[in-house]
Write a protein that holds these residues in place. Structure first.
Motif, PDB file in Angstrom:
ATOM      1  N   ILE A 258      36.161 -71.494 -24.086  1.00 27.25           N
ATOM      2  CA  ILE A 258      34.673 -71.407 -22.631  1.00 27.25           C
ATOM      3  C   ILE A 258      34.820 -70.160 -22.139  1.00 27.25           C
ATOM      4  O   ILE A 258      33.093 -69.790 -21.438  1.00 27.25           O
ATOM      5  CB  ILE A 258      35.009 -72.854 -21.987  1.00 27.25           C
ATOM      6  CG1 ILE A 258      34.849 -73.996 -22.264  1.00 27.25           C
ATOM      7  CG2 ILE A 258      33.773 -72.723 -20.544  1.00 27.25           C
ATOM      8  CD1 ILE A 258      34.550 -75.013 -21.769  1.00 27.25           C
ATOM      9  N   PHE A 259      35.578 -69.511 -21.493  1.00 34.98           N
ATOM     10  CA  PHE A 259      35.514 -68.783 -20.596  1.00 34.98           C
ATOM     11  C   PHE A 259      35.270 -67.412 -21.694  1.00 34.98           C
ATOM     12  O   PHE A 259      34.723 -66.476 -20.944  1.00 34.98           O
ATOM     13  CB  PHE A 259      37.144 -68.025 -19.804  1.00 34.98           C
ATOM     14  CG  PHE A 259      37.191 -67.817 -19.140  1.00 34.98           C
ATOM     15  CD1 PHE A 259      36.449 -67.116 -17.558  1.00 34.98           C
ATOM     16  CD2 PHE A 259      38.319 -66.229 -19.248  1.00 34.98           C
ATOM     17  CE1 PHE A 259      36.823 -66.623 -16.777  1.00 34.98           C
ATOM     18  CE2 PHE A 259      38.460 -65.517 -18.167  1.00 34.98           C
ATOM     19  CZ  PHE A 259      37.459 -65.295 -16.725  1.00 34.98           C
ATOM     20  N   SER A 260      35.924 -67.053 -22.698  1.00 34.48           N
ATOM     21  CA  SER A 260      35.619 -66.016 -23.787  1.00 34.48           C
ATOM     22  C   SER A 260      34.314 -65.755 -23.786  1.00 34.48           C
ATOM     23  O   SER A 260      33.197 -64.529 -23.801  1.00 34.48           O
ATOM     24  CB  SER A 260      37.059 -66.017 -24.606  1.00 34.48           C
ATOM     25  OG  SER A 260      36.557 -66.987 -24.945  1.00 34.48           O
ATOM     26  N   ASN A 261      33.915 -66.876 -24.074  1.00 35.05           N
ATOM     27  CA  ASN A 261      32.839 -66.804 -24.564  1.00 35.05           C
ATOM     28  C   ASN A 261      31.219 -66.780 -23.677  1.00 35.05           C
ATOM     29  O   ASN A 261      30.302 -65.696 -23.616  1.00 35.05           O
ATOM     30  CB  ASN A 261      32.103 -68.381 -25.562  1.00 35.05           C
ATOM     31  CG  ASN A 261      32.435 -68.189 -26.547  1.00 35.05           C
ATOM     32  OD1 ASN A 261      33.009 -67.802 -26.858  1.00 35.05           O
ATOM     33  ND2 ASN A 261      32.398 -69.583 -27.229  1.00 35.05           N
TER      34      ASN A 261
ATOM     35  N   PHE B 132      28.468 -68.906 -13.666  1.00 39.59           N
ATOM     36  CA  PHE B 132      28.899 -67.952 -14.583  1.00 39.59           C
ATOM     37  C   PHE B 132      28.853 -68.457 -16.505  1.00 39.59           C
ATOM     38  O   PHE B 132      28.663 -67.927 -17.371  1.00 39.59           O
ATOM     39  CB  PHE B 132      30.649 -68.351 -14.443  1.00 39.59           C
ATOM     40  CG  PHE B 132      31.149 -67.723 -15.041  1.00 39.59           C
ATOM     41  CD1 PHE B 132      31.913 -66.208 -15.401  1.00 39.59           C
ATOM     42  CD2 PHE B 132      31.911 -68.547 -16.587  1.00 39.59           C
ATOM     43  CE1 PHE B 132      32.735 -65.815 -16.201  1.00 39.59           C
ATOM     44  CE2 PHE B 132      33.163 -67.617 -17.111  1.00 39.59           C
ATOM     45  CZ  PHE B 132      33.077 -66.988 -17.985  1.00 39.59           C
ATOM     46  N   LEU B 133      29.023 -70.314 -16.303  1.00 39.84           N
ATOM     47  CA  LEU B 133      28.783 -70.854 -17.816  1.00 39.84           C
ATOM     48  C   LEU B 133      27.404 -70.871 -18.373  1.00 39.84           C
ATOM     49  O   LEU B 133      27.436 -70.213 -19.663  1.00 39.84           O
ATOM     50  CB  LEU B 133      29.283 -72.424 -17.250  1.00 39.84           C
ATOM     51  CG  LEU B 133      30.679 -72.997 -16.985  1.00 39.84           C
ATOM     52  CD1 LEU B 133      30.534 -74.341 -17.259  1.00 39.84           C
ATOM     53  CD2 LEU B 133      31.476 -71.783 -18.617  1.00 39.84           C
TER      54      LEU B 133
ATOM     55  N   PHE C  74      45.066 -62.683 -18.383  1.00 42.58           N
ATOM     56  CA  PHE C  74      44.714 -63.128 -17.314  1.00 42.58           C
ATOM     57  C   PHE C  74      44.979 -64.439 -17.582  1.00 42.58           C
ATOM     58  O   PHE C  74      45.532 -65.424 -16.202  1.00 42.58           O
ATOM     59  CB  PHE C  74      43.513 -62.351 -16.458  1.00 42.58           C
ATOM     60  CG  PHE C  74      44.223 -61.134 -15.370  1.00 42.58           C
ATOM     61  CD1 PHE C  74      44.837 -61.366 -14.198  1.00 42.58           C
ATOM     62  CD2 PHE C  74      44.004 -59.990 -15.828  1.00 42.58           C
ATOM     63  CE1 PHE C  74      45.132 -60.258 -13.658  1.00 42.58           C
ATOM     64  CE2 PHE C  74      43.834 -58.912 -15.395  1.00 42.58           C
ATOM     65  CZ  PHE C  74      44.917 -58.794 -13.627  1.00 42.58           C
ATOM     66  N   LEU C  75      43.515 -65.215 -18.275  1.00 38.44           N
ATOM     67  CA  LEU C  75      44.409 -66.873 -18.311  1.00 38.44           C
ATOM     68  C   LEU C  75      45.411 -67.537 -18.083  1.00 38.44           C
ATOM     69  O   LEU C  75      45.754 -68.035 -17.717  1.00 38.44           O
ATOM     70  CB  LEU C  75      43.054 -67.025 -19.590  1.00 38.44           C
ATOM     71  CG  LEU C  75      42.391 -67.874 -19.210  1.00 38.44           C
ATOM     72  CD1 LEU C  75      41.723 -68.838 -17.856  1.00 38.44           C
ATOM     73  CD2 LEU C  75      41.881 -68.407 -20.456  1.00 38.44           C
ATOM     74  N   ALA C  76      46.156 -67.092 -19.085  1.00 35.96           N
ATOM     75  CA  ALA C  76      47.853 -67.283 -19.429  1.00 35.96           C
ATOM     76  C   ALA C  76      48.445 -67.165 -18.523  1.00 35.96           C
ATOM     77  O   ALA C  76      48.861 -68.286 -18.251  1.00 35.96           O
ATOM     78  CB  ALA C  76      48.477 -66.270 -20.145  1.00 35.96           C
TER      79      ALA C  76
ATOM     80  N   ALA D 129      38.232 -68.462 -13.454  1.00 37.56           N
ATOM     81  CA  ALA D 129      39.663 -68.889 -14.739  1.00 37.56           C
ATOM     82  C   ALA D 129      39.897 -70.409 -14.577  1.00 37.56           C
ATOM     83  O   ALA D 129      40.560 -70.888 -15.187  1.00 37.56           O
ATOM     84  CB  ALA D 129      40.437 -67.905 -15.065  1.00 37.56           C
ATOM     85  N   TYR D 130      40.552 -70.037 -12.939  1.00 36.43           N
ATOM     86  CA  TYR D 130      41.296 -70.981 -12.543  1.00 36.43           C
ATOM     87  C   TYR D 130      40.675 -72.561 -12.670  1.00 36.43           C
ATOM     88  O   TYR D 130      41.224 -73.279 -12.759  1.00 36.43           O
ATOM     89  CB  TYR D 130      42.033 -70.744 -10.496  1.00 36.43           C
ATOM     90  CG  TYR D 130      41.766 -72.468  -9.943  1.00 36.43           C
ATOM     91  CD1 TYR D 130      43.556 -71.948 -10.145  1.00 36.43           C
ATOM     92  CD2 TYR D 130      41.447 -73.013  -9.015  1.00 36.43           C
ATOM     93  CE1 TYR D 130      44.807 -73.355  -9.285  1.00 36.43           C
ATOM     94  CE2 TYR D 130      41.995 -73.920  -8.810  1.00 36.43           C
ATOM     95  CZ  TYR D 130      43.656 -73.991  -8.498  1.00 36.43           C
ATOM     96  OH  TYR D 130      44.321 -75.766  -7.751  1.00 36.43           O
TER      97      TYR D 130
END
Length: 143
Positions: free
Chosen positions: A45-48, A11-12, A71-73, A30-31
């Motif tokens: 990091i997740f959004s990028n 993913f990264l 969702f992240l929140a 995300a977790y």
């Protein structure tokens, strides 16, 4: 756990196939990012990475800022409220997060479907509130 690390690594590096990256995979990544980083760093990091995956798939417009942050929140909040040993336990304890429609508890469909919601994070509109947003009145300054 090894599978999760591999998923996060791919993913990264934006090596995920957008066509097979399911909602539950988003939750898993995300977790794991929230396990490693504070919320702001994980969000960055997740959004990028999601943007890069969408762009690589030729669909940069597929990235949705509000859904991503909401969702992240939710995941971050649930991790605090309902601690678990790992992502599998977390998913088992929070099956409602696997339904994308959960955001309709806070967001009207027209708000989530708006261009503004795709471009930036929107706070949810209070359900049942007037259509006009509440305005905070200036308070007298005390010097």
């Amino acid at each position: 756990m090894q599978n999760e690390l591999s998923l996060v690594s791919r993913f990264l590096r934006a090596e995920i196939d957008n066509a097979t990256f399911r909602h539950v995979d988003h939750l898993r990544v995300a977790y794991e990012l929230l396990e490693r980083h504070d919320f702001a760093t994980a969000a960055y990091i997740f959004s990028n990475a999601l943007r890069a995956i969408a762009a690589r798939a030729g669909r940069p417009e597929a990235f949705h800022h509000t859904i991503t942050m909401a969702f992240l929140a939710l995941i971050a909040e649930r991790r605090i409220d309902r601690p678990t040993a790992d992502v599998e336990d977390f998913l088992a304890l929070n099956p409602d997060l696997q339904d994308k429609a959960i955001l309709h508890n806070w967001y009207a469909p027209e708000q989530l479907n708006s261009d503004a919601a795709r471009q930036t994070f929107l706070l949810p509109t209070a359900r049942g509130a007037d259509t006009e947003p509440a305005v905070v009145k200036d308070q007298a300054r005390v010097t």
